[in-house]
Scaffold this motif. Structure first.
Motif, short mmCIF file in Angstrom:
data_model
loop_
_atom_site.label_atom_id
_atom_site.label_comp_id
_atom_site.label_asym_id
_atom_site.label_seq_id
_atom_site.Cartn_x
_atom_site.Cartn_y
_atom_site.Cartn_z
N LYS A 177 0.89 -1.00 0.38
CA LYS A 177 -0.20 0.02 -0.21
C LYS A 177 1.07 1.39 -0.39
O LYS A 177 1.92 1.29 0.72
CB LYS A 177 -0.91 0.22 0.72
CG LYS A 177 -1.70 1.29 1.26
CD LYS A 177 -2.61 1.50 2.62
CE LYS A 177 -3.12 2.67 2.21
NZ LYS A 177 -4.13 2.57 4.16
N ILE A 178 1.01 2.15 -0.54
CA ILE A 178 1.86 3.45 -0.33
C ILE A 178 0.85 4.24 0.79
O ILE A 178 -0.19 4.70 0.79
CB ILE A 178 1.02 4.13 -2.26
CG1 ILE A 178 2.11 3.53 -3.37
CG2 ILE A 178 1.88 5.86 -2.27
CD1 ILE A 178 1.76 4.15 -5.10
N LYS A 179 1.96 4.50 1.17
CA LYS A 179 2.07 5.22 2.46
C LYS A 179 1.88 7.23 2.27
O LYS A 179 1.49 7.74 2.63
CB LYS A 179 2.26 4.51 3.29
CG LYS A 179 2.35 3.51 4.07
CD LYS A 179 1.12 3.26 4.93
CE LYS A 179 1.11 4.00 6.02
NZ LYS A 179 -0.20 4.11 6.20
N GLY A 180 2.80 7.06 0.47
CA GLY A 180 3.25 8.51 1.01
C GLY A 180 4.55 9.14 -0.24
O GLY A 180 5.13 8.18 -0.98
N ILE A 181 5.28 10.22 -0.32
CA ILE A 181 6.21 10.29 -1.18
C ILE A 181 7.09 10.72 0.09
O ILE A 181 6.91 11.81 0.75
CB ILE A 181 5.81 11.06 -1.81
CG1 ILE A 181 7.32 11.24 -3.13
CG2 ILE A 181 5.39 12.47 -1.79
CD1 ILE A 181 6.30 11.20 -4.03
N THR A 182 8.25 11.06 -0.03
CA THR A 182 9.42 11.13 0.86
C THR A 182 10.94 11.76 0.05
O THR A 182 11.17 10.98 -0.62
CB THR A 182 9.89 10.40 2.01
OG1 THR A 182 10.45 10.95 2.85
CG2 THR A 182 10.22 8.63 1.68
N ASP A 183 11.99 13.30 0.63
CA ASP A 183 12.71 12.89 -0.15
C ASP A 183 13.97 12.25 1.74
O ASP A 183 15.61 13.10 1.24
CB ASP A 183 12.85 13.98 -0.79
CG ASP A 183 12.55 15.21 0.34
OD1 ASP A 183 12.48 15.09 1.49
OD2 ASP A 183 12.01 16.44 0.33
N ASP A 184 13.89 11.81 2.30
CA ASP A 184 13.88 11.32 3.39
C ASP A 184 15.08 10.48 2.82
O ASP A 184 16.41 9.65 3.06
CB ASP A 184 13.48 11.26 5.25
CG ASP A 184 13.24 12.87 5.56
OD1 ASP A 184 13.95 13.73 4.58
OD2 ASP A 184 12.97 12.37 6.05
N PHE A 185 14.75 9.41 1.68
CA PHE A 185 15.32 8.51 1.13
C PHE A 185 15.42 8.70 0.34
O PHE A 185 14.22 8.78 -1.26
CB PHE A 185 13.96 7.14 1.58
CG PHE A 185 13.95 6.89 2.77
CD1 PHE A 185 15.22 5.88 4.00
CD2 PHE A 185 13.19 7.28 3.94
CE1 PHE A 185 15.21 5.90 5.19
CE2 PHE A 185 12.61 7.00 5.37
CZ PHE A 185 13.60 6.59 5.65
N THR A 186 16.88 7.82 -0.52
CA THR A 186 16.99 8.37 -1.67
C THR A 186 17.41 7.19 -2.30
O THR A 186 18.03 7.20 -3.92
CB THR A 186 17.64 9.60 -1.83
OG1 THR A 186 19.26 9.94 -1.15
CG2 THR A 186 17.23 10.70 -1.11
N GLU A 187 17.15 6.50 -2.33
CA GLU A 187 18.00 5.51 -2.88
C GLU A 187 16.83 3.86 -2.90
O GLU A 187 16.09 3.63 -1.71
CB GLU A 187 19.17 4.84 -1.43
CG GLU A 187 19.41 3.22 -1.97
CD GLU A 187 20.88 2.81 -1.12
OE1 GLU A 187 21.07 3.69 -0.34
OE2 GLU A 187 20.95 1.36 -1.25
N CYS A 188 16.74 3.47 -3.63
CA CYS A 188 15.50 2.83 -4.21
C CYS A 188 15.74 1.33 -3.38
O CYS A 188 16.88 0.59 -3.43
CB CYS A 188 15.45 1.98 -5.41
SG CYS A 188 14.30 0.75 -6.03
N GLY A 189 15.03 1.35 -2.31
CA GLY A 189 14.95 -0.36 -1.97
C GLY A 189 15.43 -1.31 -2.68
O GLY A 189 15.10 -2.81 -2.10
N CYS A 190 14.90 -1.14 -3.38
CA CYS A 190 14.12 -2.60 -4.50
C CYS A 190 15.85 -2.91 -5.59
O CYS A 190 16.15 -4.11 -5.33
CB CYS A 190 13.03 -2.25 -5.19
SG CYS A 190 12.12 -3.47 -6.47
N CYS A 191 15.79 -1.79 -6.35
CA CYS A 191 17.53 -2.51 -6.92
C CYS A 191 18.50 -1.63 -6.43
O CYS A 191 19.79 -1.36 -7.07
CB CYS A 191 16.53 -1.50 -8.33
SG CYS A 191 16.56 0.51 -8.84
N GLY A 192 18.04 -0.41 -5.80
CA GLY A 192 19.30 0.06 -4.83
C GLY A 192 20.09 0.99 -5.07
O GLY A 192 21.64 1.79 -5.24
N ARG A 193 19.08 2.34 -6.08
CA ARG A 193 19.56 2.55 -7.29
C ARG A 193 19.96 4.24 -6.94
O ARG A 193 19.13 4.07 -5.25
CB ARG A 193 18.57 2.67 -8.42
CG ARG A 193 19.19 4.34 -9.66
CD ARG A 193 18.19 4.69 -10.93
NE ARG A 193 18.08 5.65 -11.40
CZ ARG A 193 17.14 6.37 -11.79
NH1 ARG A 193 16.43 5.83 -12.02
NH2 ARG A 193 17.76 7.85 -12.34
#
Ligand SMILES: [Zn+2]
Length: 230
Positions: free
Chosen positions: A7-23
């Motif tokens: 479920k999408i909870k929101g959007i943030t600029d505090d985390f800038t690394e993708c937890g899926c592919c590591g980008r």
């Protein structure tokens, strides 16, 4: 397609690394809460994953556009919940240890329809404060937000002659600027035949509510601020 896993909870600029592919170096990420087989949220803020929009789109089987729209809408809802929580804390935290009748007067002045319904003001106030603190402590899309009386600031509220709020001004820390603002506000109030009130609140929006409800518990609203700022 089966039940979505996130479920999408929101959007943030505090985390800038993708937890899926590591980008790395993303401008922002989408906060995804895992869901159980029945579609209920399955975790707390620590279990939330932060994916870039393209990975989130793949994980959900959605278009990137749909992901961005849903993330923005979820974040707007979160911001509204935060704003409501700040109002509840600004109104009720100073009365938390006041006699029950003081809390009741404030609560029923704002919830007239609940008078004589068996709804207990002290329980409702405690519940609203607990919910508000949990909301502002939630770190899903950013650091915890200020929620204590110690975090209150002073606001100078100018009322119109018919007791509507004309203006809310943040009271400056600097003494000279504060006096300047005080005189200017008094002049303005005189021009419009209004009045001025200084209140303490978590933000300017909450200061509106505190000002409108001030008469329900003036001493406690004032004492709460003073006790926290000696
Ligand atoms: Zn990714």
């Amino acid at each position: 397609m089966g039940t979505p896993k996130w479920k999408i909870k929101g959007i943030t600029d505090d985390f800038t690394e993708c937890g899926c592919c590591g980008r790395r170096g993303l401008k922002r990420t989408v906060a995804l809460m895992p869901l159980d087989a029945d579609g209920n949220e399955d975790g707390t803020a620590e279990d939330v994953a932060y994916y870039g929009t393209s990975c989130a789109a793949i994980a959900l089987g959605w278009t990137q556009r749909k992901v961005s729209d849903a993330a923005r809408a979820a974040q707007a809802q979160q911001n509204q919940r935060d704003a409501h929580a700040r109002r509840m804390i600004s109104l009720y935290a100073p009365l938390e240890f006041a006699p029950i009748r003081e809390r009741a007067r404030m609560f029923y002045s704002r919830n007239r329809s609940l008078r004589h319904t068996g709804v207990k003001a002290s329980e409702e106030v405690a519940k609203r404060l607990a919910e508000a603190r949990a909301t502002l402590a939630d770190t899903t899309t950013g650091p915890a937000r200020a929620s204590r009386i110690e975090d209150f600031r002073r606001y100078r509220v100018i009322f119109t002659s018919d007791r509507h709020i004309h203006q809310v001004l943040s009271v400056p820390d600097d003494e000279a600027k504060r006096q300047e603002q005080e005189s200017a506000a008094a002049r303005r109030a005189q021009q419009i035949r209004g009045s001025v009130l200084v209140v303490a609140a978590l933000d300017a929006d909450s200061a509106h509510d505190v000002a409108y409800s001030y008469e329900a518990a003036p001493e406690w609203l004032e004492q709460g601020w003073k006790a926290a700022h000696v």
